[in-house]
Write a protein that holds these residues in place. Structure first.
Motif, PDB file in Angstrom:
ATOM      1  N   PRO A  11      26.896 -70.257  70.760  1.00 37.44           N
ATOM      2  CA  PRO A  11      27.253 -71.068  71.910  1.00 37.44           C
ATOM      3  C   PRO A  11      28.738 -71.421  71.845  1.00 37.44           C
ATOM      4  CG  PRO A  11      25.308 -71.942  70.800  1.00 37.44           C
ATOM      5  CD  PRO A  11      25.819 -70.824  69.968  1.00 37.44           C
ATOM      6  N   ILE A  14      30.182 -74.340  69.811  1.00 41.53           N
ATOM      7  CA  ILE A  14      30.330 -74.216  68.364  1.00 41.53           C
ATOM      8  C   ILE A  14      31.608 -73.466  68.050  1.00 41.53           C
ATOM      9  CG2 ILE A  14      29.299 -73.187  66.310  1.00 41.53           C
ATOM     10  CD1 ILE A  14      26.605 -73.655  67.805  1.00 41.53           C
ATOM     11  N   SER A 225      17.594 -81.443  68.405  1.00 40.94           N
ATOM     12  CA  SER A 225      18.991 -81.822  68.570  1.00 40.94           C
ATOM     13  C   SER A 225      18.975 -83.018  69.502  1.00 40.94           C
ATOM     14  CB  SER A 225      19.763 -80.641  69.161  1.00 40.94           C
ATOM     15  OG  SER A 225      21.102 -80.996  69.356  1.00 40.94           O
ATOM     16  N   ALA A 335      23.416 -75.094  66.240  1.00 45.94           N
ATOM     17  CA  ALA A 335      23.414 -75.971  67.422  1.00 45.94           C
ATOM     18  C   ALA A 335      22.723 -77.292  67.081  1.00 45.94           C
ATOM     19  CB  ALA A 335      22.714 -75.286  68.586  1.00 45.94           C
ATOM     20  N   LYS A 338      24.914 -79.475  64.916  1.00 47.14           N
ATOM     21  CA  LYS A 338      26.037 -80.055  65.654  1.00 47.14           C
ATOM     22  C   LYS A 338      25.589 -81.022  66.739  1.00 47.14           C
ATOM     23  CE  LYS A 338      29.640 -77.581  66.684  1.00 47.14           C
ATOM     24  NZ  LYS A 338      30.710 -77.903  65.754  1.00 47.14           N
ATOM     25  N   ALA A 340      24.257 -80.002  69.454  1.00 49.49           N
ATOM     26  CA  ALA A 340      24.545 -79.305  70.712  1.00 49.49           C
ATOM     27  C   ALA A 340      23.239 -78.934  71.416  1.00 49.49           C
ATOM     28  CB  ALA A 340      25.364 -78.048  70.408  1.00 49.49           C
ATOM     29  N   GLU A 341      23.396 -78.408  72.620  1.00 48.43           N
ATOM     30  CA  GLU A 341      22.233 -78.068  73.442  1.00 48.43           C
ATOM     31  C   GLU A 341      21.431 -76.925  72.794  1.00 48.43           C
ATOM     32  OE1 GLU A 341      21.711 -76.520  77.943  1.00 48.43           O
ATOM     33  OE2 GLU A 341      23.570 -77.591  77.482  1.00 48.43           O
ATOM     34  N   LEU A 342      20.108 -77.008  72.911  1.00 46.84           N
ATOM     35  CA  LEU A 342      19.248 -75.934  72.397  1.00 46.84           C
ATOM     36  C   LEU A 342      18.685 -75.165  73.587  1.00 46.84           C
ATOM     37  CD1 LEU A 342      17.165 -77.892  69.706  1.00 46.84           C
ATOM     38  CD2 LEU A 342      19.129 -76.393  69.319  1.00 46.84           C
TER      39      LEU A 342
END
Ligand code: AMP
Ligand code: GLY
Length: 449
Positions: A11, A14, A225, A335, A338, A340-342
């Motif tokens: 992504p 990242i 996440s 992800a 971090k 972040a979106e999955l």
């Protein structure tokens, strides 16, 4: 294995912060030494994003395949030091103890990305009393309970409970802190032993007294996440040492996935009644859960109830759920780490997997160690051998070093095929004290699958 060009790219979020995370460039450190960590290392090393997987401390079989580092998973400062000196891009934490010790927090403070929850979220496994209160606050179905730190009020509560009754040490107890008691007298003795620090040390300084639930157990693993999550196939573990689920509790003698016990529409309901309220509840209390949430469920006549949360992958469940994932897991782990979106869903293979644990006779009590293990050059088709309690001797042979020694994994287009492959491997590996359950998956087969 898939061709590189078919794999999803990292992504962009990242890549922004981690320019070094280019294809083929990642260096991953897996922390732990069991079958779960062997599986995680294998899965990570199959990713085209990854240059090298290191494992600390690992075991004999892991050492044959990967570079291992000699350190204690409880030594946070050493872990940080090694992650820095080895230029690690992602630390994947296997067991619960380092998570509860805040290894992810310490790594983050030093700018190192780690997969797994911070210490605050790891309380979902580290404190059963915390978890029960959390579940109650958010109306998530679980067994009725009381939490106690004093003997007097605990005993008073106990005698109002119907039998059998479940007594739990609140803290980490390596799967041994749950006692199902058939009389109040037995429960009273266990509670006194726990609260006086005799049976589980500091882990027993608080006890949970819980209603006994009846039903089948199933394990649901999520990669989370924050409030975002993806589900992994539902699996069933076999915790008892003996066939027909008899004898003492173990860390797990075998597992299979997916189980037909939970249909896709049932899973949707569980997500509604359990998963979303859990992640939303954590968020509302300032906790941003990242990493694996393993929900132990009891499927009762009144619906599913949460038996426990674990904040890491199950062992041996990992050995059967990760081989069923049909896409590169490394970007997903990153992800999650971090926040972040999955993706909405993971791509799953249309296959089944079974793991049969090869243990050393005597386990979960005392058992012999140092036995030479004969492993055939060519393993039976569709099988893989996962190392748990093994050492590598100076002459290159593999020796047993733990109670759960190996995991024989079979994969197939039916559970019957997966079972055949796993058991052929069990027969082809040998060591003097080898024993294994012959009936892994029996509940599934008796359901007619
Ligand atoms: P836990 O670590 O809380 O999951 O407990 C370990 C095992 O003990 C579970 O997998 C169940 O088999 C059993 N167990 C725990 N709590 C209960 C309960 N309330 N009723 C029945 N069995 C339980
Ligand atoms: N197999 C049970 C666990 O990992 O907790």
């Amino acid at each position: 294995m898939k061709g590189k060009d078919k794999l999803p790219r990292l992504p962009s979020l990242i890549q922004e912060n981690h320019n070094q995370m280019n294809e083929n460039n990642l260096r991953i450190l897996v922390l732990g030494s069991g079958g779960r960590e062997h599986t995680l290392a294998k899965i990570c090393s199959e990713s085209p994003l990854v240059r090298e997987v290191l494992v600390a401390p690992g075991n004999g079989g892991i050492q044959k395949e990967f570079r291992t580092l000699d350190l204690s998973v409880e030594d946070n400062s050493k872990i940080v030091e090694i992650a820095k000196s080895e230029n690690i891009d992602l630390v994947v934490v296997g067991p619960e103890v380092p998570l509860c010790n805040g290894v992810v927090d310490d790594l983050a403070q030093n700018g190192i990305l780690a997969y797994g929850p911070d210490a605050q979220c790891a309380r979902l496994e580290g404190s059963k009393a915390f978890t029960k209160d959390f579940l109650a606050r958010h109306n998530i179905p679980t067994a009725g309970y009381g939490n106690f730190t004093e003997i007097g009020p605990a005993i008073e509560y106990l005698y109002q409970c119907t039998l059998p009754v479940v007594v739990k040490a609140s803290g980490l107890a390596a799967g041994k802190g749950v006692i199902i008691c058939s009389s109040h007298e037995e429960a009273e003795k266990e509670i006194k032993e726990m609260l006086s620090g005799n049976s589980f040390g500091a882990s027993g300084s608080e006890v949970v007294i819980e209603e006994f639930l009846e039903g089948e157990e199933a394990s649901l693993h999520l990669i989370c996440s924050g409030e975002d999550y993806v589900t992994l196939p539902m699996s069933q573990d076999h915790k008892k040492v003996g066939e027909g689920d008899t004898g003492l509790n173990t860390g797990g003698m075998g597992a299979y996935a997916p189980t037909s016990l939970v249909t896709p529409s049932m899973l949707n309901e569980y997500e509604e009644s359990i998963v979303r309220p859990t992640l939303a509840g954590l968020k509302s209390e300032g906790m941003n859960f990242r990493g694996t949430l393993y929900i132990g469920l009891m499927l009762t006549q009144d619906g599913p109830k949460v038996l426990e949360f674990n904040v890491r992958f199950g062992d041996p469940e990992t050995q059967v759920i990760l081989p069923l994932v049909g896409q590169d897991l490394v970007p997903i782990l990153i992800a999650s780490a971090k926040g972040a979106e999955l993706p909405e869903k993971l791509i799953m293979k249309d296959e089944f997997a079974m793991v049969v644990v090869l243990a050393s006779a005597g386990y979960p009590g005392s058992y012999p160690k140092g036995q030479k293990i004969e492993i055939p050059q060519n393993l039976p088709p569709s099988s893989s051998l996962i190392h748990a309690g093994t050492d590598l001797s100076d002459d290159g042979s593999i020796l047993s070093s733990g109670g759960r020694v190996l995991g024989a994994v079979g994969v197939g287009s039916t559970l019957e095929d997966a079972k055949g492959a796993a058991y052929r491997l069990c027969e082809s590996v040998d060591f003097p004290s080898k024993f294994y359950r012959k009936d892994i998956g029996h509940r599934e087969f008796s359901r007619g699958n």
